[in-house]
Design an enzyme around this catalytic site. Sequence first.
Site: not given
Length: 376
Positions: A261, A312
């Site tokens: 991320h 996700d």
Amino acid sequence: MSNLEMVPKGLDGVVVDKTELSRVDGTNGVLVYRGYNIDEVAQCSFEEICYLFLYGDLPNIEQLKKIDKRLKAERSLPKAVWDFVANAPKNEHPMAVLRTAVSMLSGYMLNVDDLSSDVLLRHAIALTSKVSTISAAISRARQGLFAVEPSFDLSHAANYLYMSTGEIPQDVVAKTLDMALVLHADHGFNASTFTARVVTSSLSDMVSAVTAAIGSLKGPLHGGANTAVMEMLIEIGSLENVENWVNQTLQQKRKIMGFGHRVYKTIDPRAKHLKRMSKEWGERAGNVKWFLMSEKIEDMMQSFKHLNANVDFYSASTYYAMGIEPEMFTAIFAVARTIGWTSHIIEQLVDNRIMRPEAAYAGPENKMFVPIEKRS
Ligand code: ACO
């Protein structure tokens, strides 16, 4: 260091504006929605979160009833949109169908270019409702089934499941989706939200901005990663294969979807909740394989790459255990994120300035102009 070397690729670390909607603390793994920690508001309904983003604070019971009524009233679609979804090519990506269908809505929305706050609020509620209806209709069409008209009684999450399956969902299923929608509702200046704000900054309309945001979310480095995670798990196939597969993929310097991320340097707080949900759903479905495989991949990624699971990663095995087809995962993300996008669009317009960054030119200079008839 030259100007070109100083270019913050991907706008890494660049703060482009203020927001009061959500705060992402990547160092401590904290996500805050308008002052409330995600760990606490995860138990709210999606409708409460819509109110929080659009009106500034969590609703009381009367306020919740009002926004719930307004959301329900906006669930229908123009006939042309139903028809488009029903007839879209079956192999077209659900996010591509969603993008086109949402774009079509502008012809049927009153005063789509009116950027006054009451009209924007009406459009935000309408889009939040209609993206859900369109997404469910896409899911039906992909299965070769007739679309199901929305219910005007069920919650946002339960109605999505009802329109997708034709059956009123059990409470536990609706509650899981409700929480997943809350966890995906907003997340600072992520790629799709930033896209929506860029489009809005030229004083374009809300439908254009949401259409563009859907295009951004579709990509596998952003919302499309949830589908890619499930495809990866299916490809690996078994817990025994995980170790080899991960080792090989990392040796080949390929990315493993659902990890890493830009902002979080520690655990993504949403992933903690989704991990729990993935385990519970695996147990409920009598098949914990996908959860166990995911957990093993997570351990390996932490050990070898110091990379954490993002939102996700565990949403994939959760949705799959709930019986949702992987190709629809990103469209469900859009169902949740429309409230974030539209709230950011409204916020952008409160104190707008067109987004117009500069580029460091890296092309040639001082080339000699040659008339076309003399060019070789
Ligand atoms: N698997 C393996 N290695 C990775 C991964 C991954 N998933 N993510 C990052 N890395 C490595 C990169 O190879 C790079 O290594 P290097 O410095 O040796 O070249 C380093 O970590 C930095 O990665 P970047 O891609 O430069 O990080 P960036 O901040 O630009 O990208 C992103 C962040 C897009 C999330 C990235 O981690 C990624 O591609 N992850 C996989 C896709 C994914 O899960 N996306 C969903 C993100 S959450 C969301 O959008 C809802």
